[in-house]
Every structure is written in C-alpha cells, then in structure tokens.
Write an enzyme that holds these catalytic residues in place. Structure first.
Site, PDB file in Angstrom:
ATOM      1  N   PRO A  90       0.799  -1.245   0.000  1.00 54.29           N
ATOM      2  CA  PRO A  90       0.000   0.000   0.000  1.00 54.29           C
ATOM      3  C   PRO A  90       0.824   1.284   0.000  1.00 54.29           C
ATOM      4  O   PRO A  90       0.247   2.364   0.148  1.00 54.29           O
ATOM      5  CB  PRO A  90      -0.787  -0.122   1.309  1.00 54.29           C
ATOM      6  CG  PRO A  90       0.141  -0.858   2.221  1.00 54.29           C
ATOM      7  CD  PRO A  90       0.886  -1.838   1.350  1.00 54.29           C
ATOM      8  N   CYS A 128       9.713  -9.367   4.275  1.00 51.90           N
ATOM      9  CA  CYS A 128       9.501  -9.326   5.727  1.00 51.90           C
ATOM     10  C   CYS A 128       9.331 -10.765   6.221  1.00 51.90           C
ATOM     11  O   CYS A 128       8.444 -11.058   7.010  1.00 51.90           O
ATOM     12  CB  CYS A 128       8.301  -8.459   6.083  1.00 51.90           C
ATOM     13  SG  CYS A 128       6.762  -9.000   5.337  1.00 51.90           S
TER      14      CYS A 128
HETATM   15  N1  SAM Z   1       6.137  -2.255  -0.588  1.00 49.23           N
HETATM   16  C1  SAM Z   1       4.866  -2.277   0.115  1.00 49.23           C
HETATM   17  C2  SAM Z   1       4.918  -1.321   1.273  1.00 49.23           C
HETATM   18  O1  SAM Z   1       6.001  -1.022   1.789  1.00 49.23           O
HETATM   19  O2  SAM Z   1       3.844  -0.848   1.684  1.00 49.23           O
HETATM   20  C3  SAM Z   1       4.503  -3.687   0.542  1.00 49.23           C
HETATM   21  C4  SAM Z   1       4.533  -4.656  -0.576  1.00 49.23           C
HETATM   22  S1  SAM Z   1       3.918  -6.260  -0.148  1.00 49.23           S
HETATM   23  C5  SAM Z   1       5.195  -6.884   0.797  1.00 49.23           C
HETATM   24  C6  SAM Z   1       4.072  -7.113  -1.644  1.00 49.23           C
HETATM   25  C7  SAM Z   1       3.219  -6.584  -2.771  1.00 49.23           C
HETATM   26  O3  SAM Z   1       3.518  -7.398  -3.912  1.00 49.23           O
HETATM   27  C8  SAM Z   1       1.717  -6.711  -2.565  1.00 49.23           C
HETATM   28  O4  SAM Z   1       1.132  -5.426  -2.634  1.00 49.23           O
HETATM   29  C9  SAM Z   1       1.234  -7.564  -3.737  1.00 49.23           C
HETATM   30  O5  SAM Z   1       0.015  -7.098  -4.307  1.00 49.23           O
HETATM   31  C10 SAM Z   1       2.378  -7.451  -4.718  1.00 49.23           C
HETATM   32  N2  SAM Z   1       2.513  -8.594  -5.637  1.00 49.23           N
HETATM   33  C11 SAM Z   1       1.970  -9.832  -5.556  1.00 49.23           C
HETATM   34  N3  SAM Z   1       2.332 -10.582  -6.611  1.00 49.23           N
HETATM   35  C12 SAM Z   1       3.140  -9.790  -7.363  1.00 49.23           C
HETATM   36  C13 SAM Z   1       3.824  -9.979  -8.603  1.00 49.23           C
HETATM   37  N4  SAM Z   1       3.776 -11.128  -9.257  1.00 49.23           N
HETATM   38  N5  SAM Z   1       4.541  -8.941  -9.090  1.00 49.23           N
HETATM   39  C14 SAM Z   1       4.628  -7.776  -8.427  1.00 49.23           C
HETATM   40  N6  SAM Z   1       3.998  -7.551  -7.253  1.00 49.23           N
HETATM   41  C15 SAM Z   1       3.270  -8.544  -6.742  1.00 49.23           C
END
Ligand code: SAM
Length: 406
Positions: free
Chosen positions: A113, A232
């Site tokens: 987010p 994480c």
């Molecule tokens: N960077 C964000 C923050 O600091 O608020 C948190 C990111 S969260 C750990 C990982 C994100 O990767 C999620 O929002 C998810 O929707 C996205 N995601 C899932 N599959 C993915 C893909 N194949 N390629 C890129 N992003 C992906």
C-alpha cells in the site's frame, strides 16, 4: 510456541541454533513495535516533535523514522494531512538502503500500500520520476490514497505484471525496488492471522514468485543502476536463496555491501549453499533490533551506462481551452508565485488524460500500452471546459499557497 506450526518452529530452531530461545522470547513474550516516519515533503522532524503527544525513540537506519509510543497516531488529523506514515520500524531500512536521489528515475515494482514508496518519494524530494506499480487492483487503490495523502508530485501509478513492465520499458531505471510478496514470517507477532497461512509448501510457492519478479525487475535496471530486494520473512529460500538465484541467472549483477550499523546482521550464505558475498546482504531480527524483521539485499548492474534522458512529451490532446480554465482557477484560488513550477498553468508539464489534468514529471518514461492509474500529480478533472480541482492538488501544495485567499 504452540501457536506456530511445528514445521516453522523446527526450521527456526535449526537455523538459529543458540539464538533460537531469544528469538522465541521476542516473538511470543514481547509486543510488536510500532514506528512512525515523518513526511519531510511537508514538515521537518524538528517541527513535528513539539506538536505530537507521543514518545519518539531513534532508529539506527533512518533520521526521519522513530519507534513510537503513546497516543494513537492513526486517527489523528495530522495523519489525514499526510504529516507521517505509520510503518513497522525495520521496514524503514529498505528505502534508506536503495537511497534514491532527487532527479532519478526509480521503480517500486510491488508498491502497495505504499509504505516504502512514500519513503522513496520523500528522499527524492519530488524531483525525477517514481513509478509505483502493483498488479493487484484493490491494493493499487490503497497505494493511490496513501500517495495522495503524501502530496507527491512526481509519482506515476501503474497496475501491471513485472513481465509487461520489462517488455514495455526495458533497462531504463536508475534504481528498482522489489519489496516482494512473501510468507510474512516477520508479521506473525503483529498479525497472528498470518500464521495460519504458513506451510513449508507456501514458502516454496512464494520463493518461485519472488524468483520470477526478480528476473523481470533486473531487466528494468539500467547498466550501472541499483536493485534492492527485500522481504519481511525469515526463510532462507525467500531471501539469500532468491538473491543467489538471480546472481546465477544474471552475471552482470553483483551484491553491494550495505553500510554496517547497529541492528543490521549479515545474511547467511551457508543456509542456501551460496556465494560468500551473500554475507553482505542484511537481516534485521526481532530479537536483535527494533522491529518485526526484514531481509534486504542491495545489488548493482555492473556494466557502465548513462542516465535515462528526459522523455516527457506534451499531451497529444489539445489543451488550449482547458489551459485557460485551469489558469483562471489558479488565479482565483492560489498565491500563484508559491505554486510549484510543475503545476504552473503555462508550464509544459500539464498533460491531459481523458478528462483528467495531470502535471507529469519530465523524466516520465513513455507508458504507452501499460495500465496506468495515475500519470503524475493529478490536478483536477474537466467537465467540458469547467475545471474541478482534485484532492491530490490540495494535498501536494504548501499551506502559504492558500493563505490570504481563504
Ligand atoms: N512495498 C509495500 C509497502 O512497503 O507498503 C509492501 C509490498 S507487499 C510486501 C508485496 C506486494 O507485492 C503486494 O502489494 C502484492 O500485491 C504485490 N505482488 C503480488 N504478486 C506480485 C507480482 N507477481 N509482481 C509484483 N507484485 C506482486
């Protein structure tokens, strides 16, 4: 330890050895630690300290983020005003390690987010271009809301799969962040619901997705540019293992040592039978440092290369009438001399997408063919030639802009 899956307990005991008891004590016996990061696009740390009823304690890896205790900052009007972001303390190391500079072209490929995107935006001081991407629509909405609150001017929001970004854009970015979806072992203490999802198989599935994202992310880094990979979670397959996998596939990337500081522990090559250079990646453990836990690797694409040139092209849609309507609005509403140059009615950065007026960064790459949610700083919307300002415009302006006008 009964709340955790036995396989998880067994593998953490095996990995941590004599450190395991203090790890479990931190995970089970201590509350999650909360953090706040100040929005230095809007307020300095010294200005914020006297106006908060909280206790702020410094973190080793950032000057603008703190451990926070006391009043709930999430429901405070200052939160709605975008003065800070509530962020898990160890997560604040990531943007500091990528260290984007004002004027660069930066990609956050899994951004929603927006915790790390807002941090990157502050460090870039609204100069250059920051592409914030996430493939999942619902999460992109949260990303857009957080970036609007933050008041960024130079952020583009896309909703794409990494492969399509790589195919369309190629190696143009000075810095790329992959904050990968992961098994979330570092969120267990603050979000016990995550524990239920965990199985050894889930870890393997996450690792496969991470390898794929990293493969395409690497294709987006310009020669000489930087790539940060973070998670994480604690499992070696998703951390040192993902970095090893990329380095085997891309010999033109190398690990760059991260400056040593209290709370940053080295990665462990032995866990994945990998190269010694994996010791230069970083682990933040909940029993050794403030926060819930993170892994971070900094890599550089080794060949020489130069920066991406300015690519901004004025809108293809005629702006004449609409520019006049926007100019009238600006003259009636703001102290015009205090309006950022990017949003000036005469400026060459104004650009129209559908009925929305944006101020777009001069470094914005051509995004043709990609699913773009926001093309830059959203200034407002036209109904025929009538201009209605957006909330994003107000959130991105310094308060003196409005003074004497209200
Ligand atoms: N960077 C964000 C923050 O600091 O608020 C948190 C990111 S969260 C750990 C990982 C994100 O990767 C999620 O929002 C998810 O929707 C996205 N995601 C899932 N599959 C993915 C893909 N194949 N390629 C890129 N992003 C992906």
């Amino acid at each position: 330890m009964s709340a955790f899956p036995p396989d998880f307990v067994e593998r953490m005991n095996r990995l941590l050895g004599e450190d395991a008891p203090s790890f479990w004590k931190a995970l089970e016996g201590q509350p999650p630690q909360k953090g706040v990061r100040i929005n230095t696009l809007k307020i300095t740390v010294d200005e914020f300290k006297p106006i908060t009823n909280t206790t702020l304690s410094p973190l080793p890896w950032t000057d603008i983020g703190f451990l926070v205790e006391g009043e709930d900052l999430g429901s405070h009007p200052y939160h709605a005003a975008g003065l800070y972001y509530l962020q898990e303390p160890s997560a604040m190391a990531v943007a500091e390690i990528l260290n984007p500079q004002p004027g660069e072209l930066v990609l956050d490929i899994a951004a929603a987010p927006g915790g790390k995107t807002t941090h990157l935006a502050s460090k870039m001081r609204n100069q250059g271009a920051l592409v914030a991407n996430d493939p999942h629509g619902g999460r992109v909405q949260a990303l857009a809301r957080n970036l609007e609150r933050w008041g960024t001017h130079h952020t583009v929001i896309t909703q794409e799969r990494p492969q399509r970004l790589a195919d369309h854009l190629g190696p143009i970015f000075d810095r790329v962040l992959v904050d990968a979806p992961c098994s979330g072992e570092g969120t267990f203490r603050k979000d016990p619901g995550e524990i239920k999802k965990w199985t050894p198989n889930y870890v393997q599935r996450c690792a496969a997705v991470q390898n794929e994202i990293l493969w395409y992310a690497a294709q987006l880094v310009r020669p000489g540019g930087y790539l940060v990979y973070s998670t994480c979670t604690f499992s070696p397959e998703e951390n040192e293992g993902a970095v090893k996998h990329l380095l085997q596939a891309r010999s033109d990337f190398k690990i760059v040592p991260i400056t040593k500081m209290p709370g940053l522990s080295p990665g462990n090559p032995d866990w994945v039978n990998g190269p010694r250079s994996l010791e230069n990646t970083v682990r933040i453990w909940p029993h050794k440092a403030p926060g819930e836990g993170h892994f971070v690797a900094l890599m550089q694409r080794t060949q020489e290369g130069s920066r991406h040139p300015e690519t901004f092209k004025a809108t293809s849609q005629p702006l004449t009438q609409k520019r006049a309507a926007y100019r009238d609005f600006v003259n009636e509403t703001f102290n015009k001399e205090l309006l950022p140059a990017l949003a000036a009615p005469e400026g060459r950065h104004l650009t129209l997408y559908g009925d929305r007026l944006y101020a777009a960064s001069e470094y914005m790459p051509s995004l043709e063919g990609l699913r773009v949610r926001h093309w830059g700083w959203w200034l407002g919307t036209f109904n025929k030639d009538r201009f209605t300002p957006s909330h994003a415009l107000a959130m991105g302006l310094p308060s003196p802009c409005f003074q004497d006008r209200l």
